[in-house]
Design a protein around this motif. Structure first.
Motif, PDB file in Angstrom:
ATOM      1  N   GLU A 302       0.805  -1.214   0.000  1.00 10.35           N
ATOM      2  CA  GLU A 302       0.000   0.000   0.000  1.00 10.35           C
ATOM      3  C   GLU A 302       0.841   1.268   0.000  1.00 10.35           C
ATOM      4  O   GLU A 302       0.399   2.301  -0.520  1.00 10.35           O
ATOM      5  CB  GLU A 302      -0.960  -0.015   1.191  1.00 10.35           C
ATOM      6  CG  GLU A 302      -1.987  -1.149   1.089  1.00 10.35           C
ATOM      7  CD  GLU A 302      -2.906  -1.237   2.292  1.00 10.35           C
ATOM      8  OE1 GLU A 302      -2.475  -0.796   3.379  1.00 10.35           O
ATOM      9  OE2 GLU A 302      -4.029  -1.736   2.140  1.00 10.35           O
ATOM     10  N   GLN A 462      -7.305   7.267   4.009  1.00 10.55           N
ATOM     11  CA  GLN A 462      -6.429   6.111   4.112  1.00 10.55           C
ATOM     12  C   GLN A 462      -5.098   6.503   4.770  1.00 10.55           C
ATOM     13  O   GLN A 462      -4.703   7.671   4.746  1.00 10.55           O
ATOM     14  CB  GLN A 462      -6.159   5.501   2.733  1.00 10.55           C
ATOM     15  CG  GLN A 462      -7.355   4.765   2.155  1.00 10.55           C
ATOM     16  CD  GLN A 462      -8.417   5.691   1.623  1.00 10.55           C
ATOM     17  OE1 GLN A 462      -9.533   5.744   2.148  1.00 10.55           O
ATOM     18  NE2 GLN A 462      -8.105   6.446   0.581  1.00 10.55           N
ATOM     19  N   LYS A 491      -8.210   1.573   6.534  1.00 13.72           N
ATOM     20  CA  LYS A 491      -7.824   0.974   5.260  1.00 13.72           C
ATOM     21  C   LYS A 491      -8.950   1.159   4.241  1.00 13.72           C
ATOM     22  O   LYS A 491     -10.119   1.274   4.596  1.00 13.72           O
ATOM     23  CB  LYS A 491      -7.515  -0.523   5.447  1.00 13.72           C
ATOM     24  CG  LYS A 491      -6.284  -0.812   6.302  1.00 13.72           C
ATOM     25  CD  LYS A 491      -5.011  -0.368   5.597  1.00 13.72           C
ATOM     26  CE  LYS A 491      -3.760  -0.743   6.392  1.00 13.72           C
ATOM     27  NZ  LYS A 491      -3.499  -2.186   6.365  1.00 13.72           N
ATOM     28  N   TRP A 492      -8.571   1.127   2.971  1.00 10.24           N
ATOM     29  CA  TRP A 492      -9.532   1.405   1.899  1.00 10.24           C
ATOM     30  C   TRP A 492     -10.756   0.481   1.940  1.00 10.24           C
ATOM     31  O   TRP A 492     -11.892   0.974   1.839  1.00 10.24           O
ATOM     32  CB  TRP A 492      -8.825   1.316   0.543  1.00 10.24           C
ATOM     33  CG  TRP A 492      -9.628   1.859  -0.588  1.00 10.24           C
ATOM     34  CD1 TRP A 492      -9.597   3.132  -1.081  1.00 10.24           C
ATOM     35  CD2 TRP A 492     -10.611   1.161  -1.363  1.00 10.24           C
ATOM     36  NE1 TRP A 492     -10.501   3.271  -2.119  1.00 10.24           N
ATOM     37  CE2 TRP A 492     -11.131   2.079  -2.310  1.00 10.24           C
ATOM     38  CE3 TRP A 492     -11.100  -0.140  -1.353  1.00 10.24           C
ATOM     39  CZ2 TRP A 492     -12.110   1.728  -3.242  1.00 10.24           C
ATOM     40  CZ3 TRP A 492     -12.085  -0.490  -2.281  1.00 10.24           C
ATOM     41  CH2 TRP A 492     -12.577   0.432  -3.206  1.00 10.24           C
ATOM     42  N   ASN A 495     -13.130   1.696   4.553  1.00  9.78           N
ATOM     43  CA  ASN A 495     -13.791   2.938   4.161  1.00  9.78           C
ATOM     44  C   ASN A 495     -14.887   2.682   3.125  1.00  9.78           C
ATOM     45  O   ASN A 495     -15.937   3.346   3.146  1.00  9.78           O
ATOM     46  CB  ASN A 495     -12.761   3.927   3.599  1.00  9.78           C
ATOM     47  CG  ASN A 495     -11.924   4.566   4.689  1.00  9.78           C
ATOM     48  OD1 ASN A 495     -12.378   4.724   5.821  1.00  9.78           O
ATOM     49  ND2 ASN A 495     -10.702   4.943   4.362  1.00  9.78           N
TER      50      ASN A 495
END
Length: 617
Positions: A302, A462, A491-492, A495
């Motif tokens: 990431e 993020q 974290k994506w 979300n």
């Protein structure tokens, strides 16, 4: 659409392959087009290794909405149709179907014949017997999106096809709180025989074939597999595609290998006559059996710096989307850096078919609503956001301002269309806030709500360094107009779940197109898609009526005029802030050959070759 002129400036409407000329010092051949032939004794597996910058969420097509999971499923499952790998503009062609659909004159009935002799990957669910793909598999797989138990984020897209009878079965399950009836025949989704599917829709659907070309979502899944694995389907994706899943460490590593049951599919494509790169690729690979590689390993990294370094250190063969903070090192002035060129590294720059937006939850008591004061707050935030600074500082110049939801390369996108979405006018922003009562009433330097209660913009975001940089720019913009910001870091995938549940107040998200038609982007504002594609939960009867009318119209001036009307409504109510359309730059080491970023689809691994003889010992 493909240029091999290394020094040519990049045209925003076209894609450019960089590093195609031979390196003067090293004498490297044009990457992806020619190379030393592997030795006769070289039987090493061909492995493509690269990294996603966002973690996958799972591999059950009916439950997906994120790009990265769909890249995986695109190589496991197959739709009835797909896209020609080299054709530009995009061209749809049969995949598991024997031919393009037979279509009624009113665009309401579509009949598709399957190719016989296509088999699923072997799995215990099939009791040790080969399992042939049949028409009923597509009927079942599409019904899964309508099953309320699956809570499919793609149901909104499927629902707007208006398949006769499908929504009624779903509504019955919802109203009676009973399981979805998979046995019930749906008039608009029927297997006429073993290899024939008939789709019937309530309203004309001139572009239905584009829907059927999304194999990453609407590929065939066997019912026996679903019944065997139940909730564990995301870890057991069994399809008919060129690869099979062999390893999955969630948010860490995904590994796929060549599917032994994959039928004989030979490399073929239709590049344009003036597409020199595409014609050379076709000449080199035409007639070779797919997939060209044996294994694909995808890591999840990431943070941008370690992902970039893993490519430079040859831990990965390919990097999808060179991080913006390294683009001026990798491609100064839009040209491949000399040191990378000398290593034979290849670069591919594309104005991508996506849009980055900030969504405002229209159901949130602070940011949502349709009254003038709520619209004024969102418009003020938009006018106070400096898009040019975001592009130059945060994105290192790798984007252009987005005036509307429609994305480049799609119907409805107009590069000359201008709205206030790209305006940066903090003076107007402050005036709007003052006019509607968003004032600093307690003298602490921050504005309050018109009733005097606290006003805090709560934004989900993020934890990666790149996103932090963008948020710092935005926070400074908001501070300049007196708005306080609270960042909620997760974290994506988390979300995404929060936004789908309607619990996020503000979130930045990118949306890319999977179809040549631009109406899909307007789904972000279509009321019936609230909680799915429409994460802002925007609802407007006038907009919905325009959207519904557009679906039935063939392409032409009348439909394009409706695109313009829809865009203006979106700007007026401001449920989103349109930020940018991004340039993306992919890079590959010289042993990765035959790559071209696919347009409107996510599958390319089986067209890419890896020449082990070019790897350094």
């Amino acid at each position: 659409m493909s240029s091999i002129d290394l020094d040519a400036p990049v045209n925003p409407g076209r894609r450019t392959a960089l590093g195609m000329a031979a390196a003067a010092a090293g004498g490297l051949l044009a990457p992806g087009l020619a190379s030393a032939a592997p030795s006769a004794g070289d039987v090493s597996p061909k492995v493509l290794r690269y990294a996603f910058r966002v973690a996958e969420t799972g591999f059950d097509p009916a439950k997906l909405s994120d790009l990265y999971s769909r890249i995986i499923t695109a190589h496991l499952f197959e739709g009835l149709y797909g896209y020609d790998y080299l054709a530009e503009p995009a061209k749809i062609k049969p995949l598991t179907a024997a031919a393009l659909p037979e279509v009624s004159a009113d665009f309401r009935v579509f009949t598709v014949k399957l190719k016989p002799g296509i088999f699923f990957t072997d799995d215990e669910a099939f009791g040790g017997k080969p399992r042939e793909l049949v028409a009923q598999d597509y009927v079942y797989s599409i019904k899964r999106f309508a099953d309320p138990a699956n809570k499919s984020p793609a149901w909104g897209e499927l629902e707007e096809l208006r398949l006769v009878g499908l929504a009624e079965v779903r509504e019955e399950a919802l109203s009676k709180r009973t399981p979805f009836d998979y046995e019930r025949e749906v008039a608009g989704l029927r297997a006429l025989d073993r290899y024939t599917i008939r789709f019937e829709v309530r309203e004309p659907q001139p572009r239905l074939v584009e829907f059927l070309a999304q194999g990453d979502l609407y590929g065939a899944l066997a019912r026996e597999v679903v019944e065997r694995y139940g909730d564990q389907i995301p870890a057991h994706p069994v399809g008919t595609g060129p690869f099979k899943l062999v390893q999955w460490r969630r948010s860490s590593l995904v590994a796929l290998e060549r599917n032994p049951q994959y039928r004989e599919v030979l490399y073929d494509a239709e590049p344009a006559a003036d597409d020199a790169e595409g014609q050379a690729m076709l000449a080199k690979y035409k007639g070779r059996r797919l997939p060209l590689v044996d294994r694909v390993e995808v890591s999840i990294i990431e943070e941008n710096q370690p992902r970039w370094l893993s490519f430079l250190n040859q831990q990965h063969d390919f990097i999808e989307r060179v991080p913006e903070e390294f683009i001026n090192i990798a491609m100064p002035g839009g040209k491949l850096a000399a040191n990378l060129k000398h290593q034979g590294i290849q670069g591919y720059r594309t104005l991508y078919w996506d849009v980055v937006v900030t969504l405002y939850n229209m159901e949130h008591p602070v940011i949502g609503g349709y009254t003038p004061d709520k619209v004024a707050l969102r418009r003020a935030i938009n006018l106070g956001t400096n898009i040019q600074r975001e592009i130059s500082l945060g994105r290192r110049g790798q984007a252009i301002p987005a005036q509307a939801m429609e994305v480049p390369h799609t119907t409805g996108y107009d590069p000359k269309f201008k709205t206030e979405m790209s305006d940066f006018d903090p003076g107007r922003a402050r005036a709007l806030l003052d006019l509607y009562g968003y004032l600093d009433k307690d003298g602490d330097g921050w504005r309050e709500m018109p009733d005097g209660s606290p006003l805090v913009l709560v934004k989900n975001t993020q934890p990666d360094q790149f996103t932090r940089g963008l948020e710092e720019i935005w926070q400074r913009d908001m501070q300049a107009i007196g708005l306080k910001v609270d960042l909620r870091i997760a974290k994506w995938p988390e979300n995404l779940r929060t936004a789908q549940a309607g619990k996020a107040m503000i979130w930045d998200v990118a949306s890319s197109s999977s179809q040549p038609d631009g109406q899909g982007a307007l789904g972000r504002l279509y009321g019936p898609m609230s909680g799915g594609a429409n994460l802002a939960r925007f609802k407007n009867k006038q907009f919905d009526a325009i959207y519904d009318k557009m679906k039935a119209l063939p392409d032409g001036p009348e439909r394009l005029a409706l695109f313009q009307e829809a865009k203006r409504i979106a700007v007026a109510y401001a449920p989103y802030k349109n930020h940018v359309h991004r340039y993306v730059t992919d890079m590959a080491h010289p042993w990765v050959q035959g790559y071209r970023r696919p347009v409107f689809h996510n599958d390319f691994w089986h067209y890419v070759d890896v020449d082990n003889s070019l790897k350094k010992a």
